[in-house]
Design a protein around this motif. Sequence first.
Motif, PDB file in Angstrom:
ATOM      1  N   LEU A  11     -67.380 -48.771  22.835  1.00 44.27           N
ATOM      2  CA  LEU A  11     -67.864 -47.589  23.546  1.00 44.27           C
ATOM      3  C   LEU A  11     -66.712 -46.673  23.943  1.00 44.27           C
ATOM      4  O   LEU A  11     -65.635 -47.146  24.305  1.00 44.27           O
ATOM      5  CB  LEU A  11     -68.636 -48.013  24.803  1.00 44.27           C
ATOM      6  N   TYR A  18     -76.055 -41.730  26.584  1.00 43.06           N
ATOM      7  CA  TYR A  18     -76.343 -42.922  25.782  1.00 43.06           C
ATOM      8  C   TYR A  18     -77.855 -43.051  25.580  1.00 43.06           C
ATOM      9  O   TYR A  18     -78.651 -42.751  26.468  1.00 43.06           O
ATOM     10  CB  TYR A  18     -75.775 -44.184  26.428  1.00 43.06           C
ATOM     11  N   MET A  20     -80.757 -45.757  24.366  1.00 45.88           N
ATOM     12  CA  MET A  20     -81.087 -47.153  24.099  1.00 45.88           C
ATOM     13  C   MET A  20     -82.372 -47.221  23.278  1.00 45.88           C
ATOM     14  O   MET A  20     -83.361 -46.560  23.622  1.00 45.88           O
ATOM     15  CB  MET A  20     -81.232 -47.920  25.410  1.00 45.88           C
ATOM     16  N   LYS A  32     -76.932 -40.640  31.313  1.00 45.72           N
ATOM     17  CA  LYS A  32     -75.654 -39.937  31.186  1.00 45.72           C
ATOM     18  C   LYS A  32     -74.597 -40.730  31.944  1.00 45.72           C
ATOM     19  O   LYS A  32     -74.921 -41.562  32.807  1.00 45.72           O
ATOM     20  CB  LYS A  32     -75.750 -38.517  31.744  1.00 45.72           C
ATOM     21  N   LEU A  36     -68.660 -43.421  29.574  1.00 41.83           N
ATOM     22  CA  LEU A  36     -69.716 -44.141  28.861  1.00 41.83           C
ATOM     23  C   LEU A  36     -69.481 -45.648  28.833  1.00 41.83           C
ATOM     24  O   LEU A  36     -70.404 -46.440  29.049  1.00 41.83           O
ATOM     25  CB  LEU A  36     -69.844 -43.594  27.430  1.00 41.83           C
ATOM     26  N   LYS A  37     -68.267 -46.053  28.580  1.00 40.40           N
ATOM     27  CA  LYS A  37     -67.958 -47.479  28.443  1.00 40.40           C
ATOM     28  C   LYS A  37     -68.330 -48.243  29.714  1.00 40.40           C
ATOM     29  O   LYS A  37     -68.998 -49.284  29.646  1.00 40.40           O
ATOM     30  CB  LYS A  37     -66.467 -47.661  28.132  1.00 40.40           C
ATOM     31  N   VAL A  40     -72.500 -48.100  30.517  1.00 38.12           N
ATOM     32  CA  VAL A  40     -73.384 -48.871  29.631  1.00 38.12           C
ATOM     33  C   VAL A  40     -73.161 -50.370  29.811  1.00 38.12           C
ATOM     34  O   VAL A  40     -74.108 -51.165  29.810  1.00 38.12           O
ATOM     35  CB  VAL A  40     -73.182 -48.438  28.161  1.00 38.12           C
ATOM     36  N   ILE A  64     -77.805 -49.188  20.618  1.00 41.31           N
ATOM     37  CA  ILE A  64     -77.372 -48.170  21.576  1.00 41.31           C
ATOM     38  C   ILE A  64     -76.564 -47.118  20.824  1.00 41.31           C
ATOM     39  O   ILE A  64     -75.621 -47.449  20.107  1.00 41.31           O
ATOM     40  CB  ILE A  64     -76.504 -48.776  22.705  1.00 41.31           C
ATOM     41  N   GLU A  65     -76.951 -45.874  20.998  1.00 47.64           N
ATOM     42  CA  GLU A  65     -76.213 -44.765  20.411  1.00 47.64           C
ATOM     43  C   GLU A  65     -75.619 -43.921  21.532  1.00 47.64           C
ATOM     44  O   GLU A  65     -76.211 -43.809  22.607  1.00 47.64           O
ATOM     45  CB  GLU A  65     -77.132 -43.897  19.542  1.00 47.64           C
ATOM     46  N   THR A  66     -74.460 -43.346  21.286  1.00 51.80           N
ATOM     47  CA  THR A  66     -73.830 -42.496  22.305  1.00 51.80           C
ATOM     48  C   THR A  66     -73.531 -41.116  21.721  1.00 51.80           C
ATOM     49  O   THR A  66     -73.281 -40.965  20.524  1.00 51.80           O
ATOM     50  CB  THR A  66     -72.517 -43.112  22.815  1.00 51.80           C
ATOM     51  N   GLU A  79     -78.812 -34.783  28.718  1.00 51.39           N
ATOM     52  CA  GLU A  79     -79.695 -35.861  29.182  1.00 51.39           C
ATOM     53  C   GLU A  79     -81.077 -35.315  29.516  1.00 51.39           C
ATOM     54  O   GLU A  79     -82.102 -35.868  29.094  1.00 51.39           O
ATOM     55  CB  GLU A  79     -79.090 -36.535  30.418  1.00 51.39           C
TER      56      GLU A  79
END
Length: 608
Positions: A11, A18, A20, A32, A36-37, A40, A64-66, A79
């Motif tokens: 991430l 992100y 899900m 949001k 991010l790391k 999540v 999971i996509e970011t 978001e």
Amino acid sequence: MDKIKEILENLPDSPGVYLMKDKSGKIIYVGKAKILKNRVRQYFQSTEDKDPKTRTLVSRIHNIETIVTSTESEALILENTLIKLHKPRYNILLKDDKTYPYIRITTQDLYPKIELTRTIKQDGSRYFGAYTKVSDARKSIEVLRKIFPLRTCKRKIVEADNQRPCLFYHIKLCSAPCAGFISPEDYNEIVKDACRFLEGKQDEVLNRLQEKMQEYSSNMEFEKAASVRDKLISVKNISEKQIVLSTKMEDRDLCALIADEINSLVIVLFVRGGKLMGKNVNIMEKTYDMPEEEVMETFLTQFYGNGREIPPEILLTHKPADVEILEQWMKSLRSKSVRLHKPVRGEKKSQLDLAIKNAEEEFLKYKLNVVYKRENIENALDKLQKVLGLSQSPQRIEAYDISNTGSQGMVSGMVVFEEGQKKPSHYRKFSIKNVDEQNDYACMQEVLYRRLRRLSSDTEDESFKEIPDLILVDGGIGHVHAVEEVLKEVDLNLPIMGMVKNDKHQTERLVNDEHNIELKKEMELLSLIAAIQEEVHRYSISFHRQKRRKSQRKSVLDEIEGIGPKKKKALLKEFGSVKRIREATEEELCMVKGISAKLAKEIKQVLN
């Protein structure tokens, strides 16, 4: 889980959004993050300490996509856009959309109209409200038109139009721009006054009307002056009835948040020109342990990101952590600065206390009217999981029923209940195509095959792409066996139950090869299953009647002399279709009430 571990290790450290997804690839949550790391990874740490909603969410995550953004402000906007687009199941969504009525003035038109609406669109119109009752909104429009004669029709009007004016012109509720009786400039002055009035700026309207009355009097136009005087009196009378919260003529919204262990409620009081103009109640379900500041931020982005009017100041009971980002975002929407503020003393605190009092009253009503019903539904779903031995509570239930009159107009309806609630947007209708005679089992197989094969195709249908947690069919063990054959053919393993009725057509049992559940002994289930069976029956028979009426309205039989509506209905009821009437012998046609030998011969000649 290996795939999730790999995603978590890679991430980014940037701000962003992100997404899900579950095993079908559907987005079930959008969030949001500043980093991010860190954000999540929090979902997968000490999951046993999380609230039930978060635990269920985590158990369903398969990917999971970011999306990385340059700033937190960009992440906030993205978001909000993605939540509105996908409406993920586990995001907190406002429950007030399409509930409260608004007054809309289509200011983007040459001759704007005034109307009632329940949806807000970013179409250039002005929206005023919300009103807690439709009757209040209608009365406001009625009173407003007596003072400011705006059109309500759907006519397309161009400048210097010459259409015939309607009744509203003659009773002085419309200025008749359609007939060219008023110029765009003069009409838009009326529109501006109406908007000022709805904004609570009655003093500005009064001053303008006073000046106009004096002008007409000076020009010896006493009839026009008297008309303006009557408007002045009407505006003054309405102004006196409104609650004054401030003598400083400010425009602001008062947002008060109330929460318990499970749900939250936010009430908004609209203050315009220092006067209380209305309120809006918003339920945010299953917020659980979510910090109240975060709940308020979620509310603000969804509520004001929907095209609503944003005042210069919003008073809050809970100040979000990212208040500067929110103010920047609102400024971009309003094109003017917006202040988000939590007062601790003075007049503004007193105003906010009034909002809190209203919020407490509304939350109590919600608990009494809604939560009790919700708890019953959740208990029923948990009971269903337990008695059927399902791995999880059935969040999506699909129910099917066949409706026909003999072999005529055979159809089926599919209804969907998500989390125990109807989801009409996912209902679907089926016309039976490959069964020529009355055969409920064959019809049920055709419908389920057509529906379930869409799971393996790249369908864009929002309903068909969803995998049901439980399938219910209106019928007994024979219907269950028929559907089980289809499940084997499409290589799916889904729980299936038949809903059996007693001799009085009341829901009695749930059956399959492993279970025979007498619902009178399971009262928690009875009301839910009965509601589903009643709904699927209603939906299917409504489609059948609609199709039958349509077939009866248009038919080649209408061209045959001597065949009226009654005889056409009798023929179609007996034979099911024009094709079978064509194939019938004259003797068979004569067996239908009202069909003579001469008429039977005429029918054969015309159809053949």
